[in-house]
Design an enzyme around this catalytic site. Structure first.
Site, mmCIF file in Angstrom:
data_model
loop_
_atom_site.group_PDB
_atom_site.id
_atom_site.type_symbol
_atom_site.label_atom_id
_atom_site.label_comp_id
_atom_site.label_asym_id
_atom_site.label_seq_id
_atom_site.Cartn_x
_atom_site.Cartn_y
_atom_site.Cartn_z
ATOM 1 N N GLN A 1 73.176 -0.336 -17.329
ATOM 2 C CA GLN A 1 73.838 -1.620 -17.097
ATOM 3 C C GLN A 1 75.087 -1.478 -16.227
ATOM 4 O O GLN A 1 75.424 -2.375 -15.471
ATOM 5 C CB GLN A 1 74.207 -2.283 -18.427
ATOM 6 C CG GLN A 1 73.027 -2.664 -19.296
ATOM 7 C CD GLN A 1 72.754 -1.619 -20.357
ATOM 8 O OE1 GLN A 1 72.911 -0.429 -20.121
ATOM 9 N NE2 GLN A 1 72.351 -2.050 -21.541
ATOM 10 N N ASN B 1 79.470 -1.367 -29.737
ATOM 11 C CA ASN B 1 79.223 -1.665 -28.323
ATOM 12 C C ASN B 1 78.133 -0.719 -27.818
ATOM 13 O O ASN B 1 77.617 0.118 -28.571
ATOM 14 C CB ASN B 1 80.514 -1.507 -27.507
ATOM 15 C CG ASN B 1 80.384 -2.089 -26.106
ATOM 16 O OD1 ASN B 1 79.905 -3.219 -25.939
ATOM 17 N ND2 ASN B 1 80.786 -1.347 -25.099
ATOM 18 N N LYS B 2 77.772 -0.852 -26.588
ATOM 19 C CA LYS B 2 76.674 -0.085 -26.009
ATOM 20 C C LYS B 2 76.845 1.407 -26.275
ATOM 21 O O LYS B 2 77.952 1.941 -26.227
ATOM 22 C CB LYS B 2 76.596 -0.356 -24.507
ATOM 23 C CG LYS B 2 75.401 0.260 -23.808
ATOM 24 C CD LYS B 2 74.075 -0.132 -24.449
ATOM 25 C CE LYS B 2 73.873 -1.623 -24.526
ATOM 26 N NZ LYS B 2 72.615 -1.975 -25.236
ATOM 27 N N ASP C 1 79.449 -6.072 -29.032
ATOM 28 C CA ASP C 1 78.376 -6.892 -29.583
ATOM 29 C C ASP C 1 78.663 -7.332 -31.009
ATOM 30 O O ASP C 1 78.117 -8.329 -31.469
ATOM 31 C CB ASP C 1 77.055 -6.131 -29.532
ATOM 32 C CG ASP C 1 76.530 -6.025 -28.116
ATOM 33 O OD1 ASP C 1 75.606 -6.778 -27.777
ATOM 34 O OD2 ASP C 1 77.058 -5.210 -27.337
ATOM 35 N N ARG D 1 67.402 -9.600 -31.398
ATOM 36 C CA ARG D 1 68.394 -8.535 -31.174
ATOM 37 C C ARG D 1 69.319 -8.479 -32.389
ATOM 38 O O ARG D 1 70.197 -9.323 -32.537
ATOM 39 C CB ARG D 1 69.227 -8.797 -29.910
ATOM 40 C CG ARG D 1 68.468 -8.915 -28.594
ATOM 41 C CD ARG D 1 67.831 -7.609 -28.125
ATOM 42 N NE ARG D 1 68.743 -6.507 -28.001
ATOM 43 C CZ ARG D 1 69.518 -6.252 -26.935
ATOM 44 N NH1 ARG D 1 69.523 -7.067 -25.902
ATOM 45 N NH2 ARG D 1 70.295 -5.174 -26.914
ATOM 46 N N ARG E 1 70.884 -10.325 -21.443
ATOM 47 C CA ARG E 1 71.468 -9.421 -22.430
ATOM 48 C C ARG E 1 72.985 -9.629 -22.378
ATOM 49 O O ARG E 1 73.503 -10.341 -21.525
ATOM 50 C CB ARG E 1 71.079 -7.953 -22.210
ATOM 51 C CG ARG E 1 70.758 -7.483 -20.828
ATOM 52 C CD ARG E 1 71.915 -7.444 -19.877
ATOM 53 N NE ARG E 1 73.032 -6.693 -20.404
ATOM 54 C CZ ARG E 1 74.286 -6.861 -20.049
ATOM 55 N NH1 ARG E 1 74.594 -7.787 -19.152
ATOM 56 N NH2 ARG E 1 75.254 -6.143 -20.571
ATOM 57 N N GLY E 2 73.666 -9.006 -23.332
ATOM 58 C CA GLY E 2 75.084 -9.270 -23.501
ATOM 59 C C GLY E 2 75.266 -10.268 -24.628
ATOM 60 O O GLY E 2 74.676 -11.359 -24.612
ATOM 61 N N ALA E 3 76.067 -9.898 -25.628
ATOM 62 C CA ALA E 3 76.128 -10.686 -26.862
ATOM 63 C C ALA E 3 76.452 -12.161 -26.638
ATOM 64 O O ALA E 3 75.733 -13.039 -27.139
ATOM 65 C CB ALA E 3 77.121 -10.051 -27.831
#
Length: 368
Positions: free
Chosen positions: A211, A262-263, A252, A104, A62-64
């Protein structure tokens, strides 16, 4: 110190652990299972693009930026096994690209990397299969190397704004595990430390996927950087007490006007930072900037599983039958963003600067 499995070549991440790498001898995409950290350090070796797509969807990786690198390697796998003519290769590449792109929806780096690989596929489709594969692998490895270099440059630029002795708040994970290596937000922190600045990090736990608690704290601990974990609901308390001097997060997707996705929970942190006159910065490669998206209102927000809210591991938190809402991201308006750090330079949206300043000049970084 945690070490990664041995590969037939040095990891492009340049780190003792990595989110994703390609093993050229076997054609496997090797992923660290981020769902299991910090309790277990497990690397998966995935052999097909469909397996890689599942790994992205299920958040093994995960993570763009890391997702973009991963998708690029999946298309290398496809090229490795496709020995047909140009038409059949392009059809197969297109089908795999669509599957990967749907995994995603918020992270624009995913679509960016797939589009770049697809352009390369069109350029080399008429070559012999082995030459086609080598060209696709070279392109994917270039994406990976460029991401690591971008993280180091944005880290250097962001570190210039970090006060010596600062306590830094971060949210979610934007480190080596979310990128090709080094990290975006954590790259700023690492660069500040490397520049000799004394820093301490408060890592929001980042419910519901944790996370911050599971990944950011683990990464910084591996590097020997002073870190403490706080629950998301504690951030306001520490702002109020004057214990936070600087905020840095990843992203992201960034809209053309500087709105930042973002998250989930990032917007609340930005509001708190603004209320307490604490700088709020975003670090992201320019591939995260979506110049075709005018504002953050149009950014698609991924809706994830109820179970990720209702449970932590095997423990039930919310009784069955009670609905839970789980938008995975929120959007912070540009007026709350003091700085966006990219490898091309720095833009300060809260001061009215726009990303067109960087989009118009791809030749090199513009430090401010």
């Amino acid at each position: 110190m945690t070490t990664a499995p041995e590969l037939s070549r040095a990891p492009l991440s340049g780190a003792p652990y990595f989110a994703v790498e390609y093993e050229p001898e076997t054609g496997e995409v090797v992923m660290l299972d981020q769902r299991l950290l910090p309790a277990e350090v497990v690397y998966h070796r995935l052999s097909t693009p469909d397996q890689v797509a599942d790994g992205i969807r299920d958040m093994i990786v995960r993570g763009a930026p890391a997702i973009g690198v991963t998708a690029a390697y999946a298309l290398v796998q496809l090229a490795r096994t496709q020995d047909g003519d140009a038409k059949s290769f392009l059809l197969a590449n297109g089908a795999a690209s669509r599957v990967l792109d749907a995994t995603r929806p918020t992270a624009v780096n995913l679509a960016w990397a797939i589009a770049r690989m697809s352009r390369r596929a069109a350029e080399v489709a008429a070559l012999a299969p082995v030459e086609r594969y080598r060209a696709m692998r070279t392109e994917a490895e270039a994406i990976h190397r460029e991401d690591v270099a971008a993280c180091r440059e944005m880290g250097r630029l962001g570190a210039l704004d970090v006060p010596d002795g600062a306590t830094i708040l971060t949210h979610c994970n934007a480190g080596a595990l979310a990128t090709g290596g080094y990290g975006s937000a954590l790259g700023v922190i690492r660069a500040a430390v490397e520049a000799g600045k004394r820093v301490k990090v408060l890592a929001d736990e980042t419910r519901p996927y944790l996370q911050g608690a599971r990944l950011t704290a683990w990464e910084l601990f591996q590097d020997g950087i002073d870190v403490e974990v706080i629950t998301d609901s504690m951030a306001g308390h520490f702002f109020q007490k004057g214990e936070i001097d600087f905020v840095i997060v990843g992203s992201d997707r960034i809209a053309r006007n500087g709105d930042v996705a973002n998250k989930i929970g990032t917007y609340g942190v930005a509001v708190l930072a603004h209320a307490h006159d604490v700088p709020f910065g975003v670090a992201a490669p320019f591939s995260t900037v979506d110049m075709a998206m005018p504002t953050g209102e149009g950014i698609p927000i991924e809706q994830r599983s109820r179970e990720e809210v209702a449970r932590v591991g095997d423990r039930l938190l919310v009784a069955d039958g009670i609905p839970c809402r789980h938008p995975a991201f929120d959007v912070t308006p540009a007026r709350l963003v003091d700085a966006i750090y990219t490898e091309r330079g720095v833009v300060r949206p809260a001061q009215g600067e726009t990303l067109e300043l960087l989009a118009a000049d791809a030749r090199g970084p513009r430090a401010r």
